[in-house]
Design an enzyme around this catalytic site. Sequence first.
Site, PDB file in Angstrom:
ATOM      1  N   LYS A 174       0.895  -1.174   0.000  1.00  0.00           N
ATOM      2  CA  LYS A 174       0.000   0.000   0.000  1.00  0.00           C
ATOM      3  C   LYS A 174       0.919   1.206   0.000  1.00  0.00           C
ATOM      4  CE  LYS A 174      -2.175   3.017   2.031  1.00  0.00           C
ATOM      5  NZ  LYS A 174      -1.819   4.415   1.736  1.00  0.00           N
ATOM      6  N   GLU A 249       8.536   0.788  12.057  1.00  0.00           N
ATOM      7  CA  GLU A 249       9.633   1.759  12.026  1.00  0.00           C
ATOM      8  C   GLU A 249       8.971   3.122  12.112  1.00  0.00           C
ATOM      9  OE1 GLU A 249      11.708   4.412  11.035  1.00  0.00           O
ATOM     10  OE2 GLU A 249      12.026   3.637   9.015  1.00  0.00           O
ATOM     11  N   CYS A 283      12.914   9.843   8.895  1.00  0.00           N
ATOM     12  CA  CYS A 283      12.729   9.254  10.231  1.00  0.00           C
ATOM     13  C   CYS A 283      14.020   9.335  11.032  1.00  0.00           C
ATOM     14  CB  CYS A 283      12.242   7.824  10.117  1.00  0.00           C
ATOM     15  SG  CYS A 283      13.154   6.858   8.932  1.00  0.00           S
ATOM     16  N   GLU A 382       8.720  14.813  17.201  1.00  0.00           N
ATOM     17  CA  GLU A 382       9.284  14.757  15.843  1.00  0.00           C
ATOM     18  C   GLU A 382       8.659  15.891  15.020  1.00  0.00           C
ATOM     19  OE1 GLU A 382       8.235  11.256  13.473  1.00  0.00           O
ATOM     20  OE2 GLU A 382      10.344  11.044  12.934  1.00  0.00           O
TER      21      GLU A 382
HETATM   22  P1  NAD Z   1       1.256   8.144   8.631  1.00  0.00           P
HETATM   23  O1  NAD Z   1       2.026   7.355   9.599  1.00  0.00           O
HETATM   24  O2  NAD Z   1      -0.169   8.467   8.973  1.00  0.00           O
HETATM   25  O3  NAD Z   1       1.233   7.405   7.190  1.00  0.00           O
HETATM   26  C1  NAD Z   1       2.185   6.454   6.731  1.00  0.00           C
HETATM   27  C2  NAD Z   1       1.498   5.412   5.868  1.00  0.00           C
HETATM   28  O4  NAD Z   1       0.473   4.777   6.619  1.00  0.00           O
HETATM   29  C3  NAD Z   1       0.789   5.933   4.606  1.00  0.00           C
HETATM   30  O5  NAD Z   1       0.871   4.966   3.572  1.00  0.00           O
HETATM   31  C4  NAD Z   1      -0.658   6.045   5.052  1.00  0.00           C
HETATM   32  O6  NAD Z   1      -1.565   5.953   3.972  1.00  0.00           O
HETATM   33  C5  NAD Z   1      -0.774   4.840   5.942  1.00  0.00           C
HETATM   34  N1  NAD Z   1      -1.836   4.952   6.948  1.00  0.00           N
HETATM   35  C6  NAD Z   1      -2.339   6.080   7.506  1.00  0.00           C
HETATM   36  N2  NAD Z   1      -3.308   5.762   8.395  1.00  0.00           N
HETATM   37  C7  NAD Z   1      -3.401   4.413   8.396  1.00  0.00           C
HETATM   38  C8  NAD Z   1      -4.206   3.486   9.124  1.00  0.00           C
HETATM   39  N3  NAD Z   1      -5.114   3.877  10.019  1.00  0.00           N
HETATM   40  N4  NAD Z   1      -4.015   2.168   8.898  1.00  0.00           N
HETATM   41  C9  NAD Z   1      -3.098   1.737   8.011  1.00  0.00           C
HETATM   42  N5  NAD Z   1      -2.319   2.571   7.287  1.00  0.00           N
HETATM   43  C10 NAD Z   1      -2.463   3.893   7.485  1.00  0.00           C
HETATM   44  O7  NAD Z   1       2.063   9.438   8.363  1.00  0.00           O
HETATM   45  P2  NAD Z   1       1.571  10.854   7.814  1.00  0.00           P
HETATM   46  O8  NAD Z   1       0.221  11.262   8.317  1.00  0.00           O
HETATM   47  O9  NAD Z   1       1.758  10.827   6.364  1.00  0.00           O
HETATM   48  O10 NAD Z   1       2.648  11.794   8.515  1.00  0.00           O
HETATM   49  C11 NAD Z   1       2.437  12.227   9.847  1.00  0.00           C
HETATM   50  C12 NAD Z   1       3.709  12.184  10.634  1.00  0.00           C
HETATM   51  O11 NAD Z   1       4.229  10.852  10.667  1.00  0.00           O
HETATM   52  C13 NAD Z   1       4.868  12.970  10.066  1.00  0.00           C
HETATM   53  O12 NAD Z   1       4.784  14.302  10.363  1.00  0.00           O
HETATM   54  C14 NAD Z   1       6.035  12.296  10.701  1.00  0.00           C
HETATM   55  O13 NAD Z   1       6.254  12.762  11.990  1.00  0.00           O
HETATM   56  C15 NAD Z   1       5.612  10.862  10.756  1.00  0.00           C
HETATM   57  N6  NAD Z   1       6.176  10.077   9.645  1.00  0.00           N
HETATM   58  C16 NAD Z   1       7.251   9.332   9.907  1.00  0.00           C
HETATM   59  C17 NAD Z   1       7.820   8.599   8.883  1.00  0.00           C
HETATM   60  C18 NAD Z   1       9.013   7.771   9.130  1.00  0.00           C
HETATM   61  O14 NAD Z   1       9.772   7.517   8.222  1.00  0.00           O
HETATM   62  N7  NAD Z   1       9.196   7.274  10.324  1.00  0.00           N
HETATM   63  C19 NAD Z   1       7.287   8.620   7.616  1.00  0.00           C
HETATM   64  C20 NAD Z   1       6.160   9.380   7.373  1.00  0.00           C
HETATM   65  C21 NAD Z   1       5.612  10.097   8.415  1.00  0.00           C
END
Ligand code: NAD
Length: 480
Positions: A174, A249, A283, A382
Site C-alpha cells: 500500500k 519503524e 525518520c 518529531e
Molecule cells: P502516517 O504514519 O499516517 O502514514 C504512513 C502510511 O500509513 C501511509 O501509507 C498512510 O496511507 C498509511 N496509513 C495512515 N493511516 C493508516 C491506518 N489507520 N491504517 C493503516 N495505514 C495507514 O504518516 P503521515 O500522516 O503521512 O505523517 C504524519 C507524521 O508521521 C509525520 O509528520 C512524521 O512525523 C511521521 N512520519 C514518519 C515517517 C518515518 O519515516 N518514520 C514517515 C512518514 C511520516
Amino acid sequence: MKTIEMYVNGEWCKSSNEKWITVTDPSTGSELARIPRGQPKDVDSAVKAAKDAFESNAWRNIKPFERGRLLHEIAAKVNENRDELAELESTDVGKPLSQGYADIDAAIRYFEFYAGAADKVMGDTIPIEDGLLDYVVREPVGVTAHIVPWNYPIQILSRSVAAAIAMGNTVVVKSAEDTPLTANKIAEYFDQITIPKGVFNHVTGYGQEAGASLAAHPLIDHVTFTGSVETGTAVANRATSNVTPVTLELGGKSPNIVFADCDSEKALNGVMKAIIQNSGQTCSAGSRLLVEESFKDEFLDKLVTRFKQLSIGPALEDKDIGPILNEKQYNRVMHYLNIAEEEGTIVAGGKSAAPENGKNGYYMEPTIIDHVAPDSKLAQEEIFGPVLTVFSFNRVEDALELANSTEYGLVTGIWTQDISKAHLLASRIKSGQVFVNNYGAGGGIQMPFGGYKKSGFGREKGWIALYNYTQVKNVAIKYD
Ligand code: NAD
C-alpha cells in the site's frame, strides 16, 4: 494528468467505487497524476490474489536461487530506468534530484542484496539424542503487507518487498496516497518479468481505508509499517487482533553529540546534512544537536553561517533543500516554529521561503533553534522539517542523559576523536544505530535498522530483516 491504476493479480485495475485521489507536485502545487482510491474490497482482492499465489505450485516450484534471479531482474530494470525514476521520485516527494538519484541507487542495492540472499538463509540441526534427528527450517510466512510512507517511497518499498520475496512470500504493497508514482513503476517491472500472477500486488488509497483494511486483513501473515507512532500503533492493534506479527519503524528525535575534540569540518557537514536531507522529513533525521558547552559558540556560529548559505528550490533544480510535502506537513512544522518564538531562540531561518520557480509549493528556511528546554515539545516531538534544536552539556554523563531523554531511539551520531569516549557512549546509548564520526553511512543497506523505545520494534535492512519474513519450524524425526 496521468492516470495510474492498481496492480492486482497481474492485472491493472481501478478501485471498485471508481473514485480517484489527485497526486500533486510539492514543488509547484500542480497536479501530477490521479490514483484509485482503493477500498477494503480492492484490498481483499489483492490479499486473496497474493494468498492464491503463495499456495500455488507455480510459486512453490520456483527455486530459491530463481527467486533471487527474479529480484535481480527487478534491480536491473530499476537501474535501466534510473534517470526516469530519479526524476519521478524527486517530483513526487519534492526532494532535490540528487537525493532522488540516491534513493534509486539504494533501491537497486536492496533488490540486489536480497536477491543474493534468496538461497542462503539456512536452517539448523540440533543434537538431542541417538535415534532422533532434529532440524529447524525457515519457511516463508505467507502473504506480507507493506504499508509505505511518503518520505522515501521507493527505498522503503524495496527494502522490505525484496526481503519478503527473497524468502518466498507474496506481497501486497500500500503506497502512500501522496507519493505512489515509483511504487507504480515497480509494479510495471513486476508485470514485465515472468513471475506468477499475484506475487506482487500494489494497492493505492488512503491510510484510513486501504491501509487500515490491509493491516486488519485476516489472510495477512506479516505487516511491515513505516510512519508515525500514532498510525503505527493503530496498525499494530489491528494486526494483533489476528495475531499477525508486525515490524514497525516509527521515526525519531535523533541526536548528534558533538565534542570539542571532534574534527570540526566533518562534524559540521554531518550535522547539517543529517537535518536538511529531504527537508528534514526523514525518520532518522538528526534533529537534535548536543554540543559540548565549551565548544558551543564556535560550532554554532559556523553552523548558522552554513545554514544561511543553503539554497532552496523546486526538486528538479536540485538545490540543497526542496519543499515540504504538503500543506498539512507545512502547517505542522510552522506550528513548532510558532512554539519556538516563545520557547527558544531562532538563530537561523524560522520562516517560510518563496523560491522563484516554486510558486505554489510549501518551502521553509532551514532553521536552528537554540535555548530549548530538554523537556519541551520542541525537544521531544518529531517536527519532520528542516529544524534543528540545540542543547549543550559539560560532562559525558550529561550528554548521555540528554541523548536518551526522549521517547524515541532510532539513530545517534557521536563526533569525537576520543575512541574511549565514543565506545562508552555507543554502549550506553539507547538507539538502534550509532554512528561515530559519520551519520547514515552509505545508505546502510546491509546494516540492521530500527528503533529502541517508541521508534518501533523489529529491524529492517541487512540480513536480519530476512527473518521478519520467515517462520521457524522444528522437525523431530525418531528412527530406530
Ligand atoms: P502516517 O504514519 O499516517 O502514514 C504512513 C502510511 O500509513 C501511509 O501509507 C498512510 O496511507 C498509511 N496509513 C495512515 N493511516 C493508516 C491506518 N489507520 N491504517 C493503516 N495505514 C495507514 O504518516 P503521515 O500522516 O503521512 O505523517 C504524519 C507524521 O508521521 C509525520 O509528520 C512524521 O512525523 C511521521 N512520519 C514518519 C515517517 C518515518 O519515516 N518514520 C514517515 C512518514 C511520516
